[in-house]
Write a protein that holds these residues in place. Structure first.
Motif, PDB file in Angstrom:
ATOM      1  N   GLU A 149     -13.791  15.051  49.326  1.00  0.00           N
ATOM      2  CA  GLU A 149     -12.526  15.341  49.300  1.00  0.00           C
ATOM      3  C   GLU A 149     -12.208  16.115  50.618  1.00  0.00           C
ATOM      4  OE1 GLU A 149      -9.658  16.206  46.446  1.00  0.00           O
ATOM      5  OE2 GLU A 149     -11.305  16.414  45.401  1.00  0.00           O
ATOM      6  N   VAL A 183      -6.287  13.881  59.140  1.00  0.00           N
ATOM      7  CA  VAL A 183      -7.199  11.874  59.343  1.00  0.00           C
ATOM      8  C   VAL A 183      -8.569  11.544  58.234  1.00  0.00           C
ATOM      9  CG1 VAL A 183      -7.667  10.991  61.019  1.00  0.00           C
ATOM     10  CG2 VAL A 183      -6.243  12.596  61.537  1.00  0.00           C
ATOM     11  N   ALA A 184      -8.557  12.950  58.227  1.00  0.00           N
ATOM     12  CA  ALA A 184      -9.702  12.606  57.478  1.00  0.00           C
ATOM     13  C   ALA A 184      -9.526  12.262  56.103  1.00  0.00           C
ATOM     14  CB  ALA A 184     -11.122  13.647  57.098  1.00  0.00           C
ATOM     15  N   SER A 185      -8.771  12.368  55.480  1.00  0.00           N
ATOM     16  CA  SER A 185      -7.899  12.072  53.787  1.00  0.00           C
ATOM     17  C   SER A 185      -7.569  11.126  53.806  1.00  0.00           C
ATOM     18  CB  SER A 185      -7.337  12.959  53.412  1.00  0.00           C
ATOM     19  OG  SER A 185      -7.662  14.335  53.477  1.00  0.00           O
ATOM     20  N   CYS A 186      -6.642  10.363  55.179  1.00  0.00           N
ATOM     21  CA  CYS A 186      -5.976   9.394  55.316  1.00  0.00           C
ATOM     22  C   CYS A 186      -7.450   7.865  54.948  1.00  0.00           C
ATOM     23  CB  CYS A 186      -5.508   8.819  56.547  1.00  0.00           C
ATOM     24  SG  CYS A 186      -3.856   7.607  56.134  1.00  0.00           S
ATOM     25  N   LYS A 187      -7.023   6.890  53.947  1.00  0.00           N
ATOM     26  CA  LYS A 187      -7.264   6.040  54.019  1.00  0.00           C
ATOM     27  C   LYS A 187      -7.264   4.865  55.267  1.00  0.00           C
ATOM     28  CE  LYS A 187      -4.887   2.058  51.966  1.00  0.00           C
ATOM     29  NZ  LYS A 187      -4.934   0.812  52.756  1.00  0.00           N
ATOM     30  N   SER A 211      -7.285   6.442  58.310  1.00  0.00           N
ATOM     31  CA  SER A 211      -7.720   7.232  59.015  1.00  0.00           C
ATOM     32  C   SER A 211      -6.321   8.078  60.472  1.00  0.00           C
ATOM     33  CB  SER A 211      -8.512   7.152  60.077  1.00  0.00           C
ATOM     34  OG  SER A 211      -9.940   6.901  59.451  1.00  0.00           O
ATOM     35  N   ALA A 225      -1.716  10.640  50.456  1.00  0.00           N
ATOM     36  CA  ALA A 225      -3.219  11.979  50.808  1.00  0.00           C
ATOM     37  C   ALA A 225      -3.686  13.067  51.475  1.00  0.00           C
ATOM     38  CB  ALA A 225      -4.622  11.051  50.904  1.00  0.00           C
ATOM     39  N   GLU A 278      -4.055  17.057  50.859  1.00  0.00           N
ATOM     40  CA  GLU A 278      -5.317  17.679  51.182  1.00  0.00           C
ATOM     41  C   GLU A 278      -4.993  18.945  51.887  1.00  0.00           C
ATOM     42  OE1 GLU A 278      -7.541  17.758  49.701  1.00  0.00           O
ATOM     43  OE2 GLU A 278      -7.499  15.393  48.173  1.00  0.00           O
TER      44      GLU A 278
END
Lengths: 248, 228
Positions: free
Chosen positions: A73, A167-171, A173, A220, A224
């Motif tokens: 996460e 960006v990091a959490s999104c499947k 990006s 997401a 996050e």
């Protein structure tokens, strides 16, 4: 606390990189996550090893510098905080903690856990501003009446610190929460409406050119986001974009 | 305006519009199918009307086929583009902590629905097209030479649900449809920019729709399997 850290090590942008295990002992539960990494780095330096590179600056949760994908996460398992506000008491003694950099084509790794987030800067340069004459005759912002709800929503959007957790959490990006927040904070205020059409078209164009993925509304990013930026901002950006496309 | 479909937001807007269109179609399809349980005669009459009225056959049906194909093709294009946006996967990713399984797996539920659409076309659409446009029988009668034989649609429907394996496949497909709709319904409204004071109510309605319609279709399939 005794922990086993699994950390992404990568010498430079062209290195392939790999996960490396680092056992660490006597970690105080009251340490922040970054202080724990500081302790690890001191140990590595004493041993003559290369310390782990990671981004940090204010360590107060407001600058957006720190990142880290911790145990799957962005900014770790807690909500509405950045990594610098994450404390070791969140973890269990003996736990294995996996630490990775943000993963996105638009955020290439520079070294270890440090990624290049200048794609966000370029999106901002494309339209994340208002053109105001600052030569001494600037109108006092408080002289323009603004609906309370609009002012609150604009302020909420403006709390985005551009850390890139969305960006990091999104499947996919996708950077749409970031761009949505930046578009919204101006679109809601009279000062921002003057350049609203060009702003949203240019910022979305730049976002697409940077190689971010498309939003599929998983939500997401909202969960996050350390600042709790709402998905409403993406919906507003969609409206602004569609309206601007019809005008343009 | 010309380049809107080349932009990320334009593509998701188009995806959402095709989804909304297909959800309206699904409701209409269910409304007719449930008649087969409530009143076979009415089901026959409505089916005959739908299968022979030129506005539906030559104007709306091509639009529907375009909508279905567009939704699938655009879905694949977006999935491929989105996968390219992250070339290195996380060693550990806890997606369940921040999003639903349905929202993260629309491509898989979509592929299951695509497989079902192929089966469904094989079961109903191809025989219907063959009867009407190759055999040239537009009468809708069980026996075209006997005007007293009655309309064929209810009998054909029941005949399809004789085999248990087909009923099982239909039930599985409708479960995937429910999973797809549980995310897709609200997602379509978000994509067209509708996130406002009505969103909470819309989310409740979307759950009723996403579960109610597939459960209704499952009920119809099982009803005919048990009553043929």
């Amino acid at each position: 606390m005794n922990l086993n850290l699994k950390i992404w090590r990568q010498k430079n942008a062209s290195d392939k990189g790999k996960m490396v295990d680092y056992p660490i002992s006597d970690v105080s539960p009251d340490m922040s996550f970054l202080e724990m990494l500081d302790v690890l780095n001191n140990e590595l330096i004493e041993k003559g090893d290369e310390p782990v590179s990671f981004d940090h600056d204010c360590r107060e949760g407001i600058c957006g510098s720190c990142s880290l994908y911790i145990n799957g996460e962005a900014h770790g398992p807690d909500r509405l905080i950045t990594t610098c506000q994450l404390h070791m008491r969140t973890f269990k003694d003996g736990e294995t903690i996996v630490i990775e950099p943000w993963r996105a084509k638009a955020f290439p790794v520079i070294k270890d856990l440090v990624v290049d987030r200048t794609a966000f800067d370029r999106i901002q340069h494309a339209g994340g501003f208002i053109s105001v004459n600052t030569s001494g005759n600037t109108i006092d912002a408080n002289s323009i009446p603004i609906n309370k709800q609009d002012a609150d929503d604009a302020f909420s959007a403006a709390t985005c610190i551009g850390c890139g957790a969305c960006v990091a959490s999104c499947k996919n990006s996708s950077a749409m929460l970031f761009v949505g927040a930046k578009v919204s904070q101006f679109a809601l205020l009279p000062q921002g409406k003057v350049e609203a059409t060009d702003r949203v078209l240019n910022m979305v164009k730049q976002m697409d050119e940077e190689g971010f993925g498309n939003c599929t509304n998983t939500g997401a990013c909202e969960v996050e986001c350390p600042k709790g930026i709402s998905l409403e901002n993406i919906a507003r950006m969609n409206r602004e974009y569609l309206s601007a496309s019809l005008k343009g | 305006m010309s380049g809107i479909l080349n932009s990320s937001i334009g593509r998701k807007f188009a995806m959402a519009l095709s989804a909304l269109f297909l959800m309206v179609f699904l409701l209409q399809h269910f409304s007719i199918n449930i008649l087969s349980v409530l009143s076979p005669d009415t089901f026959n009459e409505v089916s005959h009307f739908m299968g022979t009225f030129w506005v539906i056959q030559y104007l709306l049906q091509p639009v529907l086929i375009f909508g279905v194909v567009f939704h699938f093709v655009m879905g694949f294009i977006l999935e491929i583009k989105n996968n390219k946006a992250r070339q290195i996967s996380y060693a550990k990713n806890n997606g369940g902590a921040n999003s639903t399984w349905m929202s993260r797996n629309m491509i898989w539920s979509g592929l299951a629905i695509l497989a079902f659409v192929v089966l469904h076309f094989y079961d109903f659409w191809l025989p219907e097209v063959t009867t009407k446009f190759i055999d040239g029988d537009m009468s809708g009668l069980i026996d075209p030479s006997n005007s007293e034989s009655g309309l064929r649609y209810y009998e054909e429907l029941q005949h399809k649900f004789v085999d248990a394996w087909r009923v099982v496949l239909y039930v599985i497909a409708f479960i995937f449809l429910a999973l797809h709709l549980l995310h897709g319904f609200n997602s379509a409204f978000q994509s067209i920019g509708a996130n406002n004071k009505y969103t909470k109510g819309l989310k409740t309605f979307s759950k009723i729709y996403a579960i109610g319609i597939p459960v209704g279709f499952i009920f119809i399939a099982i009803f005919h399997f048990l009553n043929h």
